[in-house]
Design an enzyme around this catalytic site. Structure first.
Site, mmCIF file in Angstrom:
data_model
loop_
_atom_site.group_PDB
_atom_site.id
_atom_site.type_symbol
_atom_site.label_atom_id
_atom_site.label_comp_id
_atom_site.label_asym_id
_atom_site.label_seq_id
_atom_site.Cartn_x
_atom_site.Cartn_y
_atom_site.Cartn_z
ATOM 1 C CE1 TYR A 1 15.625 26.596 74.979
ATOM 2 C CE2 TYR A 1 14.268 25.030 73.766
ATOM 3 C CZ TYR A 1 14.924 26.249 73.835
ATOM 4 O OH TYR A 1 14.882 27.110 72.773
ATOM 5 C CE LYS B 1 13.294 29.310 75.187
ATOM 6 N NZ LYS B 1 13.560 30.751 75.007
#
Length: 241
Positions: A146, A150
């Site tokens: 994640y 990002k």
């Protein structure tokens, strides 16, 4: 006036945003089961929209959907699609890594690419906003895929903002802390979760979908006309420590 494309339109962020901008014409995209529910929900509203089912992890499907929508002049793009799969770094599998990166990063790029082609073809000085996270700027456990996705989105925005500036296209992002939705309220309000995470937010509150919607609205508006390649942190101060 052109259309505002919202990918991941089944999210609560779009629900908050369309209250701010009910006058806009929307092209709404999401997974088939979500877009069907959204279409039913909006039947009684005055919001003008066309609906397209889309799995962003399939670049071919992205290309086909935008080809089907070629008649519409895209003026704005909001990319809300995103997932997280918690796992310690030592336990991350290739399948988990690909699942997160395919949605958050690869899907975002190919959607933005197709939207840019539409804008350039129509001579539109467009605006693009995608949702990253405070975790694009700070690390956290169980979030290797994640955080990587990002952070990469932030870097991608800078490249695309640079390449597409000659066409008048602006590319920015919003980076919220945890967003409180009805579907995750039990988790976020759990005392243990609050002790671990809420105490790290100096303002001592989670982000609301309306907070994100307001930031998106600002980045799509003329009030931010000199902003491109930037990210607005809505983290309540998480990253200032």
């Amino acid at each position: 006036m052109g259309y505002t494309v919202v990918v991941g339109a089944g999210s609560g962020i779009f629900g908050a945003y369309r209250k701010l901008a009910p006058e806009k014409e929307y092209i709404l995209m999401d997974l088939p089961e979500k877009i069907g529910l959204l279409k039913q929900e909006m039947e009684s509203s005055d919001c003008r929209a066309v609906f397209f089912p889309l799995d962003v992890t399939d670049p071919g499907a992205v290309k086909d959907v935008f080809a089907s929508a070629a008649e519409y002049r895209v003026e704005e793009l909001v990319y809300l699609a995103g997932i997280n799969c918690l796992a310690e770094a030592l336990d991350v599998t290739e399948a988990l890594w690909d699942k997160v990166l395919d949605t958050n990063l690869k899907g975002c790029f190919f959607v933005m690419q197709e939207a840019a082609k539409n804008m350039i073809r129509h001579g539109t000085a467009g605006r693009m906003v995608n949702i990253v996270s405070q975790h694009a700027f700070v690390g956290n456990t169980e979030r290797a895929a994640y955080c990587a996705s990002k952070a990469a989105m932030v870097g991608l925005n800078r490249v695309l903002a640079l390449e597409w500036a000659p066409f008048g296209i602006r590319v920015n992002s919003v980076a919220p802390t945890w967003i409180l939705y009805p579907c995750n309220e039990a988790l976020l309000m759990d005392p243990g979760f609050q002790r671990k995470n809420l105490r790290g937010i100096p303002l001592k509150r989670y982000c609301a979908p309306e907070d994100v919607a307001c930031a998106v609205d600002f980045l799509l508006s003329g009030k931010s006309r000199m902003m491109t390649g930037q990210s607005i942190l809505l983290d309540g101060g998480w990253t200032i420590r």
